[in-house]
Design a protein around this motif. Structure first.
Motif, PDB file in Angstrom:
ATOM      1  N   UNK A  35      64.971   4.508   5.094  1.00  6.07           N
ATOM      2  CA  UNK A  35      65.625   3.235   5.376  1.00  6.07           C
ATOM      3  C   UNK A  35      65.293   2.214   4.294  1.00  6.07           C
ATOM      4  N   UNK A  36      64.044   2.240   3.813  1.00  4.31           N
ATOM      5  CA  UNK A  36      63.640   1.318   2.767  1.00  4.31           C
ATOM      6  C   UNK A  36      64.342   1.584   1.451  1.00  4.31           C
ATOM      7  N   UNK A  37      64.557   2.859   1.121  1.00  3.75           N
ATOM      8  CA  UNK A  37      65.261   3.214  -0.114  1.00  3.75           C
ATOM      9  C   UNK A  37      66.691   2.695  -0.078  1.00  3.75           C
ATOM     10  N   UNK A  38      67.374   2.918   1.031  1.00  2.00           N
ATOM     11  CA  UNK A  38      68.747   2.443   1.164  1.00  2.00           C
ATOM     12  C   UNK A  38      68.800   0.914   1.093  1.00  2.00           C
ATOM     13  N   UNK A  39      67.837   0.263   1.726  1.00  2.00           N
ATOM     14  CA  UNK A  39      67.777  -1.194   1.734  1.00  2.00           C
ATOM     15  C   UNK A  39      67.522  -1.735   0.334  1.00  2.00           C
ATOM     16  N   UNK A  45      69.880  -8.033  -5.928  1.00  2.00           N
ATOM     17  CA  UNK A  45      70.700  -9.110  -6.481  1.00  2.00           C
ATOM     18  C   UNK A  45      71.659  -8.518  -7.507  1.00  2.00           C
ATOM     19  N   UNK A  46      72.941  -8.935  -7.522  1.00  2.66           N
ATOM     20  CA  UNK A  46      73.905  -8.371  -8.480  1.00  2.66           C
ATOM     21  C   UNK A  46      73.444  -8.466  -9.933  1.00  2.66           C
ATOM     22  N   UNK A  47      72.765  -9.567 -10.286  1.00  7.55           N
ATOM     23  CA  UNK A  47      72.314  -9.746 -11.661  1.00  7.55           C
ATOM     24  C   UNK A  47      71.194  -8.780 -12.034  1.00  7.55           C
ATOM     25  N   UNK A  48      70.632  -8.131 -11.034  1.00 12.05           N
ATOM     26  CA  UNK A  48      69.538  -7.197 -11.279  1.00 12.05           C
ATOM     27  C   UNK A  48      70.035  -5.880 -11.870  1.00 12.05           C
ATOM     28  N   UNK A  49      71.315  -5.573 -11.659  1.00  6.73           N
ATOM     29  CA  UNK A  49      71.894  -4.317 -12.151  1.00  6.73           C
ATOM     30  C   UNK A  49      71.043  -3.114 -11.710  1.00  6.73           C
ATOM     31  N   UNK A  50      70.519  -3.227 -10.489  1.00  3.19           N
ATOM     32  CA  UNK A  50      69.584  -2.214 -10.006  1.00  3.19           C
ATOM     33  C   UNK A  50      70.295  -0.891  -9.713  1.00  3.19           C
ATOM     34  N   UNK A  51      69.684   0.184 -10.176  1.00  2.00           N
ATOM     35  CA  UNK A  51      70.183   1.522  -9.872  1.00  2.00           C
ATOM     36  C   UNK A  51      69.021   2.403  -9.432  1.00  2.00           C
ATOM     37  N   UNK A  52      69.330   3.354  -8.583  1.00  6.00           N
ATOM     38  CA  UNK A  52      68.393   4.417  -8.258  1.00  6.00           C
ATOM     39  C   UNK A  52      69.008   5.701  -8.803  1.00  6.00           C
ATOM     40  N   UNK A  53      68.357   6.265  -9.803  1.00  3.50           N
ATOM     41  CA  UNK A  53      68.837   7.497 -10.415  1.00  3.50           C
ATOM     42  C   UNK A  53      68.154   8.689  -9.759  1.00  3.50           C
ATOM     43  N   UNK A  54      68.843   9.793  -9.731  1.00  2.92           N
ATOM     44  CA  UNK A  54      68.334  11.015  -9.113  1.00  2.92           C
ATOM     45  C   UNK A  54      68.464  12.160 -10.115  1.00  2.92           C
ATOM     46  N   UNK A  55      67.425  12.969 -10.213  1.00  2.00           N
ATOM     47  CA  UNK A  55      67.459  14.169 -11.052  1.00  2.00           C
ATOM     48  C   UNK A  55      67.509  15.393 -10.152  1.00  2.00           C
ATOM     49  N   UNK A  56      68.474  16.253 -10.412  1.00  9.02           N
ATOM     50  CA  UNK A  56      68.609  17.493  -9.654  1.00  9.02           C
ATOM     51  C   UNK A  56      68.203  18.679 -10.523  1.00  9.02           C
ATOM     52  N   UNK A  57      67.502  19.635  -9.915  1.00  5.01           N
ATOM     53  CA  UNK A  57      67.156  20.860 -10.608  1.00  5.01           C
ATOM     54  C   UNK A  57      68.344  21.794 -10.666  1.00  5.01           C
ATOM     55  N   UNK A  58      68.197  22.930 -11.319  1.00  2.00           N
ATOM     56  CA  UNK A  58      69.300  23.887 -11.452  1.00  2.00           C
ATOM     57  C   UNK A  58      69.879  24.334 -10.113  1.00  2.00           C
ATOM     58  N   UNK A  59      69.060  24.307  -9.052  1.00  6.06           N
ATOM     59  CA  UNK A  59      69.534  24.738  -7.736  1.00  6.06           C
ATOM     60  C   UNK A  59      70.086  23.598  -6.895  1.00  6.06           C
ATOM     61  N   UNK A  60      70.187  22.393  -7.479  1.00  5.32           N
ATOM     62  CA  UNK A  60      70.730  21.242  -6.766  1.00  5.32           C
ATOM     63  C   UNK A  60      69.703  20.453  -5.982  1.00  5.32           C
ATOM     64  N   UNK A  61      68.450  20.910  -5.977  1.00  2.87           N
ATOM     65  CA  UNK A  61      67.397  20.198  -5.260  1.00  2.87           C
ATOM     66  C   UNK A  61      66.976  18.960  -6.041  1.00  2.87           C
ATOM     67  N   UNK A  62      66.771  17.851  -5.342  1.00  2.54           N
ATOM     68  CA  UNK A  62      66.315  16.626  -5.990  1.00  2.54           C
ATOM     69  C   UNK A  62      64.859  16.800  -6.403  1.00  2.54           C
TER      70      UNK A  62
END
Length: 321
Positions: A35-39, A45-62
């Motif tokens: 819930x905290x990650x989604x929040x 803030x829009x000016x923050x240009x905040x992103x959460x990037x995710x890396x997946x392995x060859x099998x699709x696992x995060x």
């Protein structure tokens, strides 16, 4: 085969759970929940240009994730941050390198000049940061307290409190939390740090801090002196076993009276009574007074991280990510 990078899928519960799993594996001293990650993403803030990037392995696992954005409230333009985490069980697939590259491209495209990253103070992590052009600056400690075994100071009785002092839960300010915002703003401005920030946006504080699902308003404890907020111990929890100190501070006019100890004592007792078994906090390595208070409670340093920084150059011929 190597990892691949994508954005976090907002609204995808399994994605949020995967990000939490990776963060806990890489940095098991923090409070993080789905819930905290989604929040975190939704309230940015829009000016923050905040992103959460995710890396997946060859099998699709995060197997990795990163928080990246612009320090929009900095008094100096062009400041930014990236904090990348890779599951220790899945290192060697290039996830960290790819996360860092995607993050830097995003930041440079939005005008970032300096990027800051927290890095665990371990040889492999430091070598990775230095290999990618980062240089160390200040350090901070993670501290842990076993609430099941800690010999906490006795709960202060009302009749034993100094004259004019009252202790209230944060929830007592539900109708008007502005006094807590003002206290947070003053004490935060005195915190050691690399990036100076203006702290004057009450509405954003309400959205990002006061309404955070991680903030436990019942365990948060506020010390008043003659009706005025003088000190506070803000508490975060994961709703299960972990309690974290979000911020403990005393306004300048009230320092030296032991008010932070009083507030934190009450908060820790309430946390233990509520079933929390571990307490975590973090302190800048140069913040001697707060380190002394936490050591007095029985906290022990469990890890150290160093703030690394790098100058960015704007990419040529690339679209904004």
């Amino acid at each position: 085969m190597t990892a691949s990078i994508r954005d976090f899928r907002s609204g995808d519960r399994s994605d949020a759970e995967s990000v939490v799993r990776v963060r806990r594996a890489a940095l098991p001293f923090t409070i993080t929940t789905p819930k905290g990650v989604a929040f975190e993403l939704a309230c940015a803030h829009p000016a923050k240009r905040h992103r959460i990037l995710v890396a997946e392995g060859p099998d699709g696992r995060v197997i990795g994730t990163a928080q990246v954005g612009i320090a929009h409230d900095s008094t100096e333009p062009g400041q930014s941050y990236v904090n990348a985490y890779v599951d220790p069980a899945h290192r060697g697939l290039g996830a960290g390198r790819l996360l860092l590259r995607a993050a830097e491209e995003h930041l440079a495209a939005h005008g970032a000049v300096d990027v800051y990253a927290w890095v665990l103070d371990e040889p492999a992590h430091r070598a990775f940061a230095e290999r990618h052009g980062y240089r160390p600056s200040r350090s901070a400690h993670f501290l842990r307290l076993d609430l099941t075994a800690a010999a906490l100071p006795e709960l202060p009785r009302d009749e034993d409190l100094p004259a004019g002092v009252e202790l209230l839960p944060g929830s007592a300010f539900a109708a008007d939390p502005r006094p807590l915002f003002e206290a947070d703003a003053e004490t935060t401005s005195d915190e050691p740090g690399d990036v100076a920030a203006s702290f004057d946006d009450y509405e954003h504080w309400l959205a990002q801090t006061w309404h955070s699902p991680s903030l436990d308003k019942e365990l948060t404890t506020v010390a008043l002196v003659d009706g005025r907020v003088a000190s506070f111990a803000a508490a975060q929890t994961d709703g299960a076993t972990r309690y974290g100190s979000a911020m403990t501070g005393t306004l300048r006019a009230f320092r030296g009276r032991g008010l932070a100890k009083l507030a934190k004592t009450v908060s820790l007792h309430r946390a233990r009574a509520a079933g929390y078994t571990e307490a975590f906090t973090g302190n800048d390595a140069g913040n001697g007074p707060m380190l002394a208070i936490n050591e007095w409670f029985g906290y022990e340093i469990c890890a150290t991280e160093t703030r690394f920084t790098k100058k960015l150059t704007k990419p040529k011929g690339r679209e904004n990510l």
